[in-house]
Design a protein around this motif. Structure first.
Motif, mmCIF file in Angstrom:
data_model
loop_
_atom_site.group_PDB
_atom_site.id
_atom_site.type_symbol
_atom_site.label_atom_id
_atom_site.label_comp_id
_atom_site.label_asym_id
_atom_site.label_seq_id
_atom_site.Cartn_x
_atom_site.Cartn_y
_atom_site.Cartn_z
ATOM 1 N N ARG A 1 4.363 12.289 7.019
ATOM 2 C CA ARG A 1 3.764 10.943 6.954
ATOM 3 C C ARG A 1 2.846 10.836 5.746
ATOM 4 O O ARG A 1 2.021 11.716 5.498
ATOM 5 C CB ARG A 1 2.982 10.636 8.223
ATOM 6 N N VAL B 1 10.487 5.053 1.106
ATOM 7 C CA VAL B 1 9.968 4.830 2.455
ATOM 8 C C VAL B 1 11.100 4.995 3.475
ATOM 9 O O VAL B 1 12.163 4.387 3.351
ATOM 10 C CB VAL B 1 9.379 3.404 2.565
ATOM 11 N N GLY B 2 10.873 5.869 4.452
ATOM 12 C CA GLY B 2 11.832 6.048 5.536
ATOM 13 C C GLY B 2 13.065 6.853 5.183
ATOM 14 O O GLY B 2 13.980 6.967 6.002
ATOM 15 N N SER B 3 13.072 7.441 3.988
ATOM 16 C CA SER B 3 14.308 8.109 3.535
ATOM 17 C C SER B 3 14.370 9.559 4.015
ATOM 18 O O SER B 3 13.383 10.132 4.472
ATOM 19 C CB SER B 3 14.382 8.079 2.005
ATOM 20 N N SER C 1 1.104 3.176 5.644
ATOM 21 C CA SER C 1 1.633 4.524 5.830
ATOM 22 C C SER C 1 3.134 4.436 6.081
ATOM 23 O O SER C 1 3.647 3.389 6.481
ATOM 24 C CB SER C 1 0.941 5.227 6.999
ATOM 25 N N PHE C 2 3.805 5.542 5.813
ATOM 26 C CA PHE C 2 5.246 5.593 6.079
ATOM 27 C C PHE C 2 5.644 7.052 6.223
ATOM 28 O O PHE C 2 4.844 7.961 5.927
ATOM 29 C CB PHE C 2 6.038 4.916 4.952
ATOM 30 N N VAL C 3 6.847 7.269 6.688
ATOM 31 C CA VAL C 3 7.330 8.640 6.808
ATOM 32 C C VAL C 3 8.543 8.854 5.900
ATOM 33 O O VAL C 3 9.222 7.900 5.516
ATOM 34 C CB VAL C 3 7.721 8.988 8.264
#
Lengths: 118, 320
Positions: free
Chosen positions: A94, A33-35, A110-112
Motif C-alpha cells: 500500500r 494504481v491497482g496493478s 492511497s492505493f495498492v
C-alpha cells in the motif's frame, strides 16, 4: 452579443492557462494504481497535477502487515515525488501519499499494487 | 441577477479582508481522498468558496395542459470561518401555460447559513447543518413566482464515501452517497386573500455517485482517456412532502429523479442531468438541468478562496 462571448472566452482561456494553482491530483503512478507487476519495483513514482511543496509532502509504502518497505524520505521535484523501496517479495503493498500543492491546498490518498504473477 | 450583483457589491468590504488572510485548507468538498462534487439538485455536504453561474433548467409543468418552465439561477457561497459558510442565490423563471398568461420574474432571494459538523478523512464522512431562508416579498410576487411570506428550512446534510470497503469489492469503492433532510416552515400559515393554508414541508433528497477520478487514483488505473477520468456519473433525487398545515391541499409528494454526469476540472465543473418527474403533479415528461460551477478556492487561493476569518496556518501541516 459579441462582447459577452469574448468575455466568456477570455475567462475560459484564463481558467485553462492558470493551471498551476489548484489542488494536486494524482495524475499517474508507477507502478500503476491497482496493478500487478511481475518484477519487484525499486521505487514508487507519483506524478501530480500541480507542483508540490516538498517540506509538507511525503509518501509511505507498507506491506500487508503494515511494515514500512520504503527507504525513507521522498525526493520531490516539481509535481513528481519518488521514494526508493527495499527489496520486495511477492505480495500486496500500500502506498499512502500526502501532498501540499504550491497554492497551499492539501490532498491525500492511497492505493495498492501487487508484486508477483498476474 | 441584478439583485445578486448588488448583494455581491455589498460584500466588497468583507472581500478586502480576504487578502489579509492566509490558510492551508482542503477547501471545497475534499474529505480525505474523497471529493464530493457540487451536485446540481441537492447541496454537497461541505462549506466552500464556490459559485454556480449559471444553473439552467427546462421542463414541462404538471399542469393540465402542460406548460413549460425555464429557470436560470446563480449562487455564490463563501466561507466566513473554516467551518461556517454563507450562501446567496436567486432564480429567474419564465413559465408559459397554453392559453394562459406567461409568468416571468425573479424568485425570492435565498440565503443559506451552514456549519460544518464533521469532516472525517479516514472514513470519508462529512456532515453539515444549515438554515435556508427564502426571503418573502423579495421576488416577483405579483407574477406568482415569489411569495409574500418567507420560508425557513433547517437542513441536515451528509456525505459518505465507500472507500473503506475491502479490496475484494474494490469496484464499489468509488461509490459515494450524499443527502439532505430539511423541514420547511413558512412564516405564514394561512393566506387570507386566497383562503389557502400554507403547509409545512419535508424537503429531502440524496445522490448516488460513482467517481472515476477516485477509481483512477485509489482503486485501479485503467488508463482511460483523460476526459473519462474526470467524470462522475450520478443519480440525484429531491422530494417535497407536505406534512403539516395542509388542509384543503393535495398531500402529494413532488420532485424529480435526475440521472446525469459531472465533469470535474481543476477550477470548475460542468454538470448535466435529465429531470424525471416522480409523478404527474411534478411535471410532464423529462426535463433537463445544466450547471457551470466554479471552485473559487482553487481559482483565487490567496484571496477570494480564503475564509473571511482565520484559517489554519501552513506550518500546522504535518509532513509524513
Amino acid at each position: 452579443m459579441r462582447t459577452p462571448i469574448v468575455q466568456i472566452s477570455l475567462f475560459l482561456v484564463l481558467l485553462g492557462t492558470t493551471a498551476a494553482r489548484a489542488h494536486a491530483f494524482l495524475d499517474h503512478a508507477n507502478p500503476l494504481v491497482g496493478s500487478t507487476v511481475a518484477a519487484a519495483p525499486q521505487e514508487v513514482s507519483l506524478s501530480f497535477s500541480q507542483n508540490l511543496e516538498a517540506s509538507f509532502s511525503g509518501v509511505e509504502v507498507s506491506d500487508s502487515a503494515g511494515a514500512r518497505v520504503d527507504q525513507g524520505k521522498a525526493q520531490i521535484s516539481g509535481g513528481v515525488m519518488r521514494v526508493g523501496l527495499k527489496s520486495l517479495s511477492p505480495g500486496t503493498y500500500r502506498v499512502h501519499w500526502h501532498v501540499l500543492a504550491a497554492d497551499t491546498h492539501k490532498s491525500e490518498g492511497s492505493f495498492v499494487f501487487h508484486v508477483g504473477k498476474p | 441577477m441584478i439583485r445578486l450583483l448588488r448583494c455581491l457589491r455589498a460584500f466588497a468590504p468583507g472581500l478586502l479582508l480576504l487578502v489579509l488572510s492566509n490558510s492551508n485548507v482542503f477547501a471545497h468538498c475534499f474529505v480525505g481522498a474523497r471529493f464530493f462534487p457540487a451536485t446540481l439538485l441537492i447541496d454537497d455536504p461541505c462549506v466552500a468558496d464556490e459559485m454556480s453561474i449559471p444553473t439552467v433548467d427546462w421542463f414541462k409543468t404538471g399542469t393540465t395542459p402542460a406548460g413549460s418552465e425555464w429557470d436560470v439561477s446563480a449562487e455564490f457561497d463563501k466561507r466566513i470561518t473554516e467551518d461556517l459558510g454563507f450562501g446567496i442565490s436567486d432564480v429567474w423563471s419564465q413559465i408559459r401555460t397554453p392559453g394562459g398568461p406567461t409568468m416571468v420574474g425573479f424568485g425570492d432571494l435565498e440565503t443559506t447559513l451552514q456549519y460544518q459538523l464533521l469532516k472525517d478523512s479516514s472514513h470519508e464522512t462529512a456532515m453539515l447543518l444549515g438554515l435556508i431562508v427564502d426571503w418573502g416579498g423579495t421576488g416577483a410576487t405579483n407574477a406568482g413566482i415569489g411569495t409574500p411570506y418567507s420560508l425557513l428550512t433547517p437542513t441536515y446534510y451528509f456525505g459518505q464515501g465507500l472507500g473503506q470497503l475491502p479490496d475484494s469489492v474494490g469496484w464499489a469503492r468509488p461509490l459515494a452517497i450524499t443527502g439532505q433532510v430539511g423541514y420547511q416552515i413558512p412564516t405564514t400559515s394561512y393566506i387570507v386573500s386566497q383562503s389557502v393554508f400554507v403547509p409545512q414541508v419535508l424537503v429531502y433528497g440524496a445522490s448516488l455517485q460513482y467517481s472515476l477520478p477516485y477509481l483512477k487514483s485509489e482503486v485501479q488505473d485503467f488508463q482511460f482517456p483523460d476526459f473519462i477520468n474526470h467524470l462522475i456519473p450520478l443519480v440525484e433525487a429531491q422530494l417535497f412532502t407536505p406534512v403539516a398545515n395542509n388542509f384543503g391541499n393535495p398531500a402529494t409528494t413532488t420532485g424529480t429523479i435526475n440521472p446525469g454526469v459531472i465533469y470535474v476540472g481543476s477550477y470548475f465543473q460542468i454538470g448535466l442531468e435529465a429531470m424525471i418527474p416522480v409523478n404527474r403533479t411534478s411535471g410532464t415528461g423529462a426535463g433537463v438541468l445544466g450547471q457551470f460551477h466554479l471552485y473559487l478556492d482553487d481559482m483565487f487561493p490567496k484571496t477570494l478562496g480564503q475564509p473571511l476569518i482565520g484559517g489554519a496556518a501552513t506550518s500546522s501541516s504535518k509532513p509524513l
